[in-house]
Write a protein that holds these residues in place. Sequence first.
Motif, short mmCIF file in Angstrom:
data_model
loop_
_atom_site.label_atom_id
_atom_site.label_comp_id
_atom_site.label_asym_id
_atom_site.label_seq_id
_atom_site.Cartn_x
_atom_site.Cartn_y
_atom_site.Cartn_z
N ALA A 171 -9.37 -2.98 38.70
CA ALA A 171 -9.71 -2.79 37.28
C ALA A 171 -8.63 -2.06 36.50
N GLY A 172 -7.47 -1.80 37.12
CA GLY A 172 -6.41 -1.10 36.42
C GLY A 172 -5.74 -1.98 35.38
N GLU A 173 -4.63 -1.50 34.85
CA GLU A 173 -3.90 -2.25 33.84
C GLU A 173 -3.50 -3.62 34.38
N GLY A 174 -3.87 -4.67 33.66
CA GLY A 174 -3.58 -6.01 34.15
C GLY A 174 -4.44 -6.41 35.33
N GLY A 175 -5.56 -5.71 35.52
CA GLY A 175 -6.43 -5.95 36.67
C GLY A 175 -6.91 -7.38 36.74
N ARG A 176 -7.02 -7.87 37.96
CA ARG A 176 -7.41 -9.26 38.19
C ARG A 176 -8.76 -9.38 38.89
N GLY A 177 -9.55 -8.31 38.83
CA GLY A 177 -10.86 -8.34 39.46
C GLY A 177 -10.79 -7.89 40.91
N PRO A 178 -11.92 -7.95 41.62
CA PRO A 178 -11.99 -7.49 43.00
C PRO A 178 -10.84 -8.03 43.84
N GLU A 179 -10.32 -7.19 44.72
CA GLU A 179 -9.13 -7.54 45.47
C GLU A 179 -9.17 -6.97 46.89
N LEU A 180 -8.29 -7.49 47.73
CA LEU A 180 -8.12 -7.02 49.10
C LEU A 180 -6.71 -6.48 49.28
N LEU A 181 -6.56 -5.43 50.07
CA LEU A 181 -5.25 -4.88 50.39
C LEU A 181 -4.70 -5.54 51.65
N ALA A 206 -10.71 -13.69 43.83
CA ALA A 206 -10.78 -14.97 43.12
C ALA A 206 -9.70 -15.93 43.59
N ASP A 207 -8.51 -15.42 43.94
CA ASP A 207 -7.45 -16.27 44.46
C ASP A 207 -7.78 -16.76 45.86
N LEU A 208 -8.43 -15.90 46.66
CA LEU A 208 -8.79 -16.30 48.02
C LEU A 208 -9.89 -17.37 48.02
N THR A 209 -10.75 -17.35 47.01
CA THR A 209 -11.82 -18.35 46.95
C THR A 209 -11.40 -19.61 46.20
N ASP A 210 -10.24 -19.59 45.56
CA ASP A 210 -9.77 -20.75 44.81
C ASP A 210 -9.39 -21.87 45.77
N PRO A 211 -10.07 -23.02 45.71
CA PRO A 211 -9.76 -24.11 46.63
C PRO A 211 -8.30 -24.54 46.61
N VAL A 214 -1.27 -17.36 48.98
CA VAL A 214 -1.48 -16.38 47.91
C VAL A 214 -0.33 -15.38 47.88
N GLU A 215 0.01 -14.90 46.68
CA GLU A 215 1.01 -13.86 46.51
C GLU A 215 2.30 -14.17 47.26
N GLY A 269 -21.27 -15.61 50.84
CA GLY A 269 -21.67 -16.60 49.85
C GLY A 269 -20.65 -16.83 48.76
N TRP A 270 -19.40 -16.41 49.00
CA TRP A 270 -18.35 -16.56 47.99
C TRP A 270 -17.50 -17.80 48.20
#
Length: 237
Positions: A64-74, A175-180, A199-200, A220-221
């Motif tokens: 959720a920081g500046e330019g945040g892209r939603g929930p993420e994984l490290l 969202a990138d990980l779930t993108d087909p 990704v990335e 369920g994602w």
Amino acid sequence: MTRASDTQGHARGAELSKDGLPGWLDPVVRAAETVRPTQLSRFLPPADGAGRQSAVLILFGDGAGEGGRGPELLLMERAGSLRSHPGQPAFPGGALDPEDGDPRGEGPLRAALREAEEETGLDPAGVQLFGVLPKLYIPVSGFVVTPVLAWWREPSPVGVVDPNETARVFTVPVADLTDPANRVTTVHPSGYRGPAFLVESALVWGFTAGVIDRLLHYAGWERPWDREKQVPLDWRA
């Protein structure tokens, strides 16, 4: 590096708690509570107890920081000079040290936090551990791995701490990980086939991709994706 048992803050971090988690993590919490080992992988720890005990940190942030892209994984990219899984994107983690404690108790929790700090500079005080997945096995390296689930409650700066261990540290939006469009099947000359993610500027495959794939599914994602879209691997992978 500071051990997880060296400070009160680290000791508190080696406990599981679901208090105050964001609602979007509820499906992950439920999946962790109900998933069986065979639903995650066909590679399970040897019945004779063989294998080196280890742990990985599956750290979710809200992005959720500046330019945040939603929930993420490290994630991190392992150094190309390492003997085990060189150059592969992976969760932070590694083998348990004696100081981490009982492998059947808090040992994996402490190891996951300690290794993440050593590899990425993560501040464990801002991490809330909320669950563990069943122990899995990596035959090629003989590691028995406990995946530890965590919420990045108070994000801290991360980056490469030791270039001999880590080539890159990065986050990936869920969202990138779930993108087909970002999903493929890797095919190794040995015959191994498994899910992967583009990704990335990285190809995430192997153990890490397998765990992510199953988490997305049981939370369920998962979205329908083309399993015939293949990326070949070579013998050095």
